[in-house]
Design a protein around this motif. Structure first.
Motif, short mmCIF file in Angstrom:
data_model
loop_
_atom_site.label_atom_id
_atom_site.label_comp_id
_atom_site.label_asym_id
_atom_site.label_seq_id
_atom_site.Cartn_x
_atom_site.Cartn_y
_atom_site.Cartn_z
N VAL A 1 61.89 57.43 54.50
CA VAL A 1 61.51 56.91 53.19
C VAL A 1 62.26 55.63 52.82
N SER A 2 63.56 55.59 53.09
CA SER A 2 64.33 54.41 52.68
C SER A 2 63.90 53.17 53.48
N GLN B 1 66.89 49.76 50.26
CA GLN B 1 67.24 51.02 50.93
C GLN B 1 68.16 51.89 50.09
N ALA B 2 68.88 51.26 49.17
CA ALA B 2 69.86 52.00 48.39
C ALA B 2 69.23 52.70 47.18
N LYS B 3 67.92 52.59 47.05
CA LYS B 3 67.25 53.29 45.95
C LYS B 3 67.31 54.80 46.19
N HIS B 4 67.34 55.56 45.10
CA HIS B 4 67.24 57.01 45.25
C HIS B 4 65.92 57.34 45.91
N LEU B 5 65.93 58.37 46.71
CA LEU B 5 64.73 58.75 47.46
C LEU B 5 63.66 59.35 46.55
N ILE B 6 62.45 59.34 47.07
CA ILE B 6 61.35 60.04 46.42
C ILE B 6 60.76 60.99 47.45
N GLY B 7 60.02 61.97 46.99
CA GLY B 7 59.38 62.90 47.92
C GLY B 7 58.31 62.18 48.72
N HIS B 8 58.20 62.50 50.00
CA HIS B 8 57.21 61.82 50.83
C HIS B 8 55.81 62.41 50.65
#
Lengths: 383, 383
Positions: free
Chosen positions: B245-246, B23-30
């Motif tokens: 996303v997370s 969950q702590a990963k940087h987000l990506i566009g959905h």
């Protein structure tokens, strides 16, 4: 490169490291005193952000879910509503209203242009029988980068006396001032992956006293999105259904960061990022899709000529690891959109513009001088 | 001690470290290809977990939202439905059905007792006009620790021929076998913070072909929970609205862990944890709220005599940093509930039982022999 992506889209927006890591905490029970303490703190923070003394409720839902909840809790089947539509999200609220049996009067403007408050005024003044129960406005239209004149439209609704003001503030809240009480906004919906600087998954609905009065007679069927139980539980710092606990951890950290920065600083930062982005595009002779006077502080839409928007996006993504948003619906392939909302700083704008210049050069775009975009952005940022 | 909590409640359940960190990963566009790849992978994993070839849709919502979505997508206003109710969640589905104008026929059983399939059979057989459109069953009733006989009730519905089978599998999925296709279940709802081993925020709805046929004529108003667009977008590995996303990152890791363990191993692990927990309570002369034959593999409810359930919970929490669940509604203060669902191993049961023994001793409880609970649990776990 894996894990190298930089988000310059209008949501999900970049999330600060401390917020990302807050999500990685072990969970706690949502019926515990510890959770209630967090909920009390974030509720206070949400009221601060919304500039309201009234309720701000939290739903496990996207921004669309929050907006739907706002609509179905204060209106009744057959109610006449004025819905402003000048982009994809305005269109969406028309669809939501129709899905729930409302009598929808659409006030349109061309995509890229703002809603005309006089159109609302005319309809509201003509409505001497007070059949109009609500006005729906998308404050910042994410699909086009237009900021609608919410305050003036709200004032017209207040002059009407009966119509509630329902607002999609999804990409305006946290980017520019949305004084919920000051402007007399009755229902204000937003989503967590925007100005809040946390991942998607939480929706927010601010409700005025007038909205709660309307709630009492609303007859649209609802259960999960029935806001009454959220209010009742919220008063005890708990939730009717299981909340997304890890996103509450994130929200707690993010709201603290926002409070440390201060509302005025947040808004002036966004204004500067917006101005710098627009200056850069002008410096590169890239046509802006919305005029300066009506531009959103969250996202800038650009309509390149002689070079394909999707090619720009593709090179930016593949060679510079920067994600830009594309156009939606009929604007697909026509525009690209640069998000500058939330956890975005001066450096990010320079990075994006520098990469954009290289991309334009690679595509053999004409009519631009390499460095001119950067120079224009630098001038704004260093002023 | 801060950060020392151990969750032994039936949700949120403990989350593995690798899932927390995902969950702590940087987000990506959905709307990116990267997100679609993840969505394709988790969709395949969800079908595996549900033992179905049909659709399993993902909603940004709690389990209640998912169950509501299932109900309002396959039924129409005025439809007659049989709703089994033998606990808080059965009660909730009665309320949801009533909120949306369904004609509800409640089949009740006492809290702590299972629903009687013959009650369903009698109503279904008497319904020669085929007015019953659906049967709703809570598979594992989280509030009491009872596992209802879903298969037999579903068989009766199939013999009826018209009634769809709608299932709350919130605390059964991932704890015991829920063969969605094998048992002919039409709508199966669940939530992420249970057997999935991830935080709350995602709801799941499995839909059979018959459910999709019923969807075509369903007239209950809906937009955010309209499952048609989720199916259509899902076929392209995307979502109609912004997904959390997370939590997708978390789900991807958790489903991989589950697949590595294997369905049979997951179910036998839960059966063992359940048996060990129940053996321990018997060893301590603590009355179990549900009988062995109908006990849930997810949660065990205990009704202590001569010592207050809330005092036990309080000492467990304050002195041993273990969170147990309390009773709900009229069972408040009467029972405590031990969750053994999801990321729970043998060691956790011993830890909880050892702490419970110390707690009982501190409270001066009579009629138990210190060590007898542990011995009984150890015997099961080491067998």
């Amino acid at each position: 490169m894996d894990d190298k992506f930089m988000l310059m889209i209008p949501g999900p927006t970049p999330v600060p490291e401390s917020v990302l890591l807050a999500q990685a905490k072990h969970l706690i029970g949502h019926r515990s005193g510890e959770f209630s303490e967090i909920m009390a703190e974030v509720t206070a923070g949400l009221k601060w952000l919304h500039q309201t003394k009234n309720d701000v409720l939290m739903l496990t839902a996207s921004g669309t879910g929050a907006m739907e909840a706002g609509i179905i809790n204060v209106l009744s089947v057959g109610d006449r509503v004025l819905v402003g539509s000048n982009g994809k999200f305005g269109d969406r609220w028309v669809k939501v209203c129709k899905a729930f049996g409302l009598n929808v009067d659409v006030i349109e403007a061309e995509w890229g242009k703002p809603l005309n408050p006089d159109d609302f005024k005319a309809k509201l003044e003509a409505d001497t029988d007070k059949t109009i129960k609500a006005v729906l406005v998308t404050h910042s239209e994410t699909s086009t980068g237009v900021l609608n004149d919410l305050k003036t439209i709200a004032d017209h609704a207040h002059a009407h006396g009966e119509a509630l003001v329902l607002v999609d503030a999804v990409t305006s809240l946290g980017a520019c001032s949305v004084p919920v009480d000051g402007w007399g906004l009755d229902v204000v919906a937003s989503g967590s992956q925007k100005g809040y600087m946390i991942p998607p998954g939480l929706g927010f609905v601010a409700m005025s006293d007038r909205a709660w009065q309307a709630y009492e007679t609303s007859n649209i069927p609802k259960f999960y999105f029935d806001l009454g139980p959220y209010r009742k539980s919220g008063a005890k710092n708990t939730t009717p259904f299981t909340p997304p606990v890890s996103l509450f951890f994130a929200l707690q950290v993010a709201l603290k960061m926002m409070q440390d920065e201060g509302l005025d600083n947040i808004f002036s930062r966004h204004a500067k990022l917006q101005t710098a982005t627009r200056a850069a595009m002008k410096g590169l002779n890239l046509p802006l899709f919305a005029a300066d006077e009506v531009a959103s502080p969250a996202v800038t839409a650009v309509m390149p000529q002689g070079v394909e928007a999707e090619k720009i996006r593709s090179i930016m993504r593949k060679q510079y690891d920067i994600a830009l948003a594309g156009g939606q619906d009929h604007l697909k392939g026509q525009i690209f959109r640069v998000g500058h909302l939330g956890f975005v700083g001066n450096r990010d704008i320079l990075t994006a513009v520098a990469s954009l210049e290289a991309t334009l050069a690679q595509l053999g775009a004409n009519g631009f001088t390499p460095g001119a975009g950067l120079a224009a952005a630098q001038a704004v940022l260093s002023a």
